[in-house]
Write a protein that holds these residues in place. Structure first.
Motif, PDB file in Angstrom:
ATOM      1  N   ILE A   2      41.050  66.831  32.326  1.00  0.00           N
ATOM      2  CA  ILE A   2      41.817  65.595  32.451  1.00  0.00           C
ATOM      3  C   ILE A   2      40.490  64.178  33.364  1.00  0.00           C
ATOM      4  O   ILE A   2      41.543  62.979  33.167  1.00  0.00           O
ATOM      5  CB  ILE A   2      42.425  65.763  33.620  1.00  0.00           C
ATOM      6  CG1 ILE A   2      43.502  67.290  32.416  1.00  0.00           C
ATOM      7  CG2 ILE A   2      43.340  65.253  34.027  1.00  0.00           C
ATOM      8  CD1 ILE A   2      44.222  68.282  33.327  1.00  0.00           C
ATOM      9  N   GLN A   3      39.620  64.327  34.074  1.00  0.00           N
ATOM     10  CA  GLN A   3      39.313  63.599  34.773  1.00  0.00           C
ATOM     11  C   GLN A   3      38.041  62.214  33.340  1.00  0.00           C
ATOM     12  O   GLN A   3      38.026  61.036  33.697  1.00  0.00           O
ATOM     13  CB  GLN A   3      38.420  63.651  35.855  1.00  0.00           C
ATOM     14  CG  GLN A   3      39.149  64.406  36.600  1.00  0.00           C
ATOM     15  CD  GLN A   3      38.029  65.234  38.536  1.00  0.00           C
ATOM     16  OE1 GLN A   3      37.173  65.491  37.106  1.00  0.00           O
ATOM     17  NE2 GLN A   3      38.474  65.139  38.910  1.00  0.00           N
ATOM     18  N   PHE A   4      38.580  63.222  32.730  1.00  0.00           N
ATOM     19  CA  PHE A   4      36.476  62.771  32.039  1.00  0.00           C
ATOM     20  C   PHE A   4      37.241  61.803  31.320  1.00  0.00           C
ATOM     21  O   PHE A   4      36.284  60.337  31.419  1.00  0.00           O
ATOM     22  CB  PHE A   4      36.673  63.595  30.939  1.00  0.00           C
ATOM     23  CG  PHE A   4      34.908  63.242  29.810  1.00  0.00           C
ATOM     24  CD1 PHE A   4      34.104  63.620  30.633  1.00  0.00           C
ATOM     25  CD2 PHE A   4      35.230  62.132  28.556  1.00  0.00           C
ATOM     26  CE1 PHE A   4      32.164  63.213  29.160  1.00  0.00           C
ATOM     27  CE2 PHE A   4      34.808  62.027  27.870  1.00  0.00           C
ATOM     28  CZ  PHE A   4      33.148  62.276  27.718  1.00  0.00           C
ATOM     29  N   LEU A   5      38.639  61.392  30.630  1.00  0.00           N
ATOM     30  CA  LEU A   5      37.907  59.936  29.976  1.00  0.00           C
ATOM     31  C   LEU A   5      38.253  58.567  30.886  1.00  0.00           C
ATOM     32  O   LEU A   5      38.087  57.379  30.681  1.00  0.00           O
ATOM     33  CB  LEU A   5      39.336  59.710  29.149  1.00  0.00           C
ATOM     34  CG  LEU A   5      39.229  60.665  27.788  1.00  0.00           C
ATOM     35  CD1 LEU A   5      40.977  60.651  27.048  1.00  0.00           C
ATOM     36  CD2 LEU A   5      38.072  59.900  26.768  1.00  0.00           C
ATOM     37  N   PRO A   6      39.212  58.966  32.006  1.00  0.00           N
ATOM     38  CA  PRO A   6      39.242  57.162  33.338  1.00  0.00           C
ATOM     39  C   PRO A   6      37.577  57.582  33.328  1.00  0.00           C
ATOM     40  O   PRO A   6      37.036  56.238  33.518  1.00  0.00           O
ATOM     41  CB  PRO A   6      40.573  58.137  34.065  1.00  0.00           C
ATOM     42  CG  PRO A   6      40.679  59.257  33.424  1.00  0.00           C
ATOM     43  CD  PRO A   6      40.390  59.637  32.156  1.00  0.00           C
ATOM     44  N   ALA A   7      37.152  58.248  34.330  1.00  0.00           N
ATOM     45  CA  ALA A   7      35.653  58.582  34.088  1.00  0.00           C
ATOM     46  C   ALA A   7      34.515  57.429  33.892  1.00  0.00           C
ATOM     47  O   ALA A   7      33.573  56.869  33.734  1.00  0.00           O
ATOM     48  CB  ALA A   7      35.465  60.161  35.187  1.00  0.00           C
ATOM     49  N   LEU A   8      34.947  58.071  31.790  1.00  0.00           N
ATOM     50  CA  LEU A   8      33.903  57.587  31.295  1.00  0.00           C
ATOM     51  C   LEU A   8      34.160  55.999  31.147  1.00  0.00           C
ATOM     52  O   LEU A   8      33.598  55.154  30.717  1.00  0.00           O
ATOM     53  CB  LEU A   8      33.996  58.108  30.121  1.00  0.00           C
ATOM     54  CG  LEU A   8      33.127  57.800  28.821  1.00  0.00           C
ATOM     55  CD1 LEU A   8      31.221  57.606  28.883  1.00  0.00           C
ATOM     56  CD2 LEU A   8      33.841  59.037  27.467  1.00  0.00           C
ATOM     57  N   GLY A   9      35.374  56.284  30.629  1.00  0.00           N
ATOM     58  CA  GLY A   9      35.898  54.107  30.648  1.00  0.00           C
ATOM     59  C   GLY A   9      35.618  53.267  31.735  1.00  0.00           C
ATOM     60  O   GLY A   9      35.385  52.700  31.648  1.00  0.00           O
ATOM     61  N   TYR A  10      35.566  53.768  33.134  1.00  0.00           N
ATOM     62  CA  TYR A  10      35.429  53.477  34.043  1.00  0.00           C
ATOM     63  C   TYR A  10      33.667  52.645  34.049  1.00  0.00           C
ATOM     64  O   TYR A  10      32.971  51.950  34.171  1.00  0.00           O
ATOM     65  CB  TYR A  10      35.184  53.705  35.766  1.00  0.00           C
ATOM     66  CG  TYR A  10      35.000  53.638  36.861  1.00  0.00           C
ATOM     67  CD1 TYR A  10      35.315  52.176  37.514  1.00  0.00           C
ATOM     68  CD2 TYR A  10      33.682  53.765  37.473  1.00  0.00           C
ATOM     69  CE1 TYR A  10      34.525  51.328  38.771  1.00  0.00           C
ATOM     70  CE2 TYR A  10      33.246  53.158  38.661  1.00  0.00           C
ATOM     71  CZ  TYR A  10      33.726  51.873  39.128  1.00  0.00           C
ATOM     72  OH  TYR A  10      33.300  51.064  40.759  1.00  0.00           O
ATOM     73  N   LEU A  11      32.799  53.735  34.149  1.00  0.00           N
ATOM     74  CA  LEU A  11      31.440  53.832  33.481  1.00  0.00           C
ATOM     75  C   LEU A  11      30.766  52.812  32.021  1.00  0.00           C
ATOM     76  O   LEU A  11      30.427  51.838  32.940  1.00  0.00           O
ATOM     77  CB  LEU A  11      30.407  55.049  33.383  1.00  0.00           C
ATOM     78  CG  LEU A  11      30.833  56.269  33.818  1.00  0.00           C
ATOM     79  CD1 LEU A  11      30.055  57.752  33.503  1.00  0.00           C
ATOM     80  CD2 LEU A  11      29.947  55.730  35.237  1.00  0.00           C
TER      81      LEU A  11
END
Length: 332
Positions: free
Chosen positions: A188-197
């Protein structure tokens, strides 16, 4: 048979010491990731944790739980809540360590059992034994003393304690294994985290590609640092009594506290020592009461009070509990 049982118990103890030892020593790791900021480190932790646990689950072929979870919207929603709460916990902890607040962060995990009990009373309408009431009262007095000592409420400690207690409460309802739970939450965290990076990279603010291969490897290793203690905790939880885990869990904040004073040289004026002393007194009362009731015969153990049982993924933090005082520091 006895030798096998003794060997299993010893293996469980070693894994328990390893898990809580790693959570306790993790303040040494986060400063190594500078010049990355807390948000960038947090995003890398989310991304690489999913990569690590997904690879582990593929290796052992444990994916049946994922299909069942996707068919249960309520449980999936609770996983999303758990992911949100542990994101706050991880982020605050990383920032606190790298901003020089290791001692205050350790306090959050010392008071976590007291917060868990308080939430059980307020949210689950549980009743407490007199000793438990005394422990909670002493804990509140400690917060007042520390507020005076810091010149402000110990908001880092309170945020870590309340976020992790909430996390444990939610995870108890989800009822997933530690590694599986971490996989679901980081998915669940992956896409927002990847988007931020990717956003940081596009703006030239990402340290991952600009500070050398060693720095990039350290950021990638956040997945291992998150998941490895959890694996050890899982091995311990099935081999040692819950009361033993409840005692082992204090290793993590003790190590963090000692590191904050002796390694990071954080100030500890008298009023802070007084506040911590009150917290430790509350935990001694709480632990002694829990151990005394755990030893009572089943026929006498009809509880006049129940405490919330938080079994974190330790995600903590991690980390990151099998007993009233055995919440793992999933944050860490």
């Amino acid at each position: 048979m006895a030798a096998t049982s003794e060997g299993e118990h010893r293996t469980g103890l070693l894994n328990g010491f390893a898990a809580y030892g790693m959570w306790g020593l993790v303040p040494l790791f986060w400063p190594l990731l500078k010049p990355a900021g807390a948000l960038e480190i947090l995003a890398h932790r989310m991304v690489w944790s999913l990569v690590f646990v997904a690879a582990a689950l593929l290796f052992v072929r444990r994916w049946a739980w994922a299909g069942e979870l996707l068919r249960q919207p309520r449980r999936l929603g609770l996983v999303a809540v758990a992911a949100g709460v542990i994101t706050v916990n991880w982020g605050v902890y990383i920032w606190a360590v790298n901003a020089g607040h290791v001692v205050e962060a350790s306090l959050g995990y010392f008071i976590n059992p007291l917060v868990t009990i308080a939430m059980g009373v307020l949210l689950l309408k549980e009743r407490l034994r007199p000793v438990q009431w005394a422990a909670v009262g002493i804990g509140l007095a400690a917060v007042v003393v520390l507020t005076v000592g810091y010149g402000r409420p110990p908001w880092i400690s309170l945020c870590l304690a309340f976020s992790f207690a909430t996390y444990g409460l939610v995870k108890k309802k989800v009822d997933l294994g530690g590694v599986e739970s971490l996989a679901a939450e980081t998915a669940i965290q992956f896409l927002p985290a990847l988007g931020y990076l990717l956003w940081l990279t596009a703006h030239g603010d990402a340290s991952f590609l600009h500070d050398g291969g060693g720095h990039a490897a350290l950021l990638a290793s956040t997945g291992i640092v998150t998941a490895l203690p959890l694996v050890c905790f899982g091995a311990a939880a099935i081999r040692v009594p819950l009361s033993t885990l409840g005692l082992l869990q204090y290793l993590a904040p003790i190590f963090q506290f000692v590191l904050g004073i002796l390694y990071f040289h954080e100030a500890m004026p008298a009023e802070r020592w007084a506040g911590f002393a009150l917290v430790w007194l509350a935990l001694v009362l709480l632990t002694g009461d829990a151990l005394r009731w755990a030893r009572r015969p089943a026929r006498l153990a009809v509880p006049t009070a129940r405490m919330v049982d938080t079994s974190p993924s330790p995600s903590p933090s991690a980390s990151p509990s099998p007993s009233p005082s055995a919440s793992a520091s999933a944050d860490a």
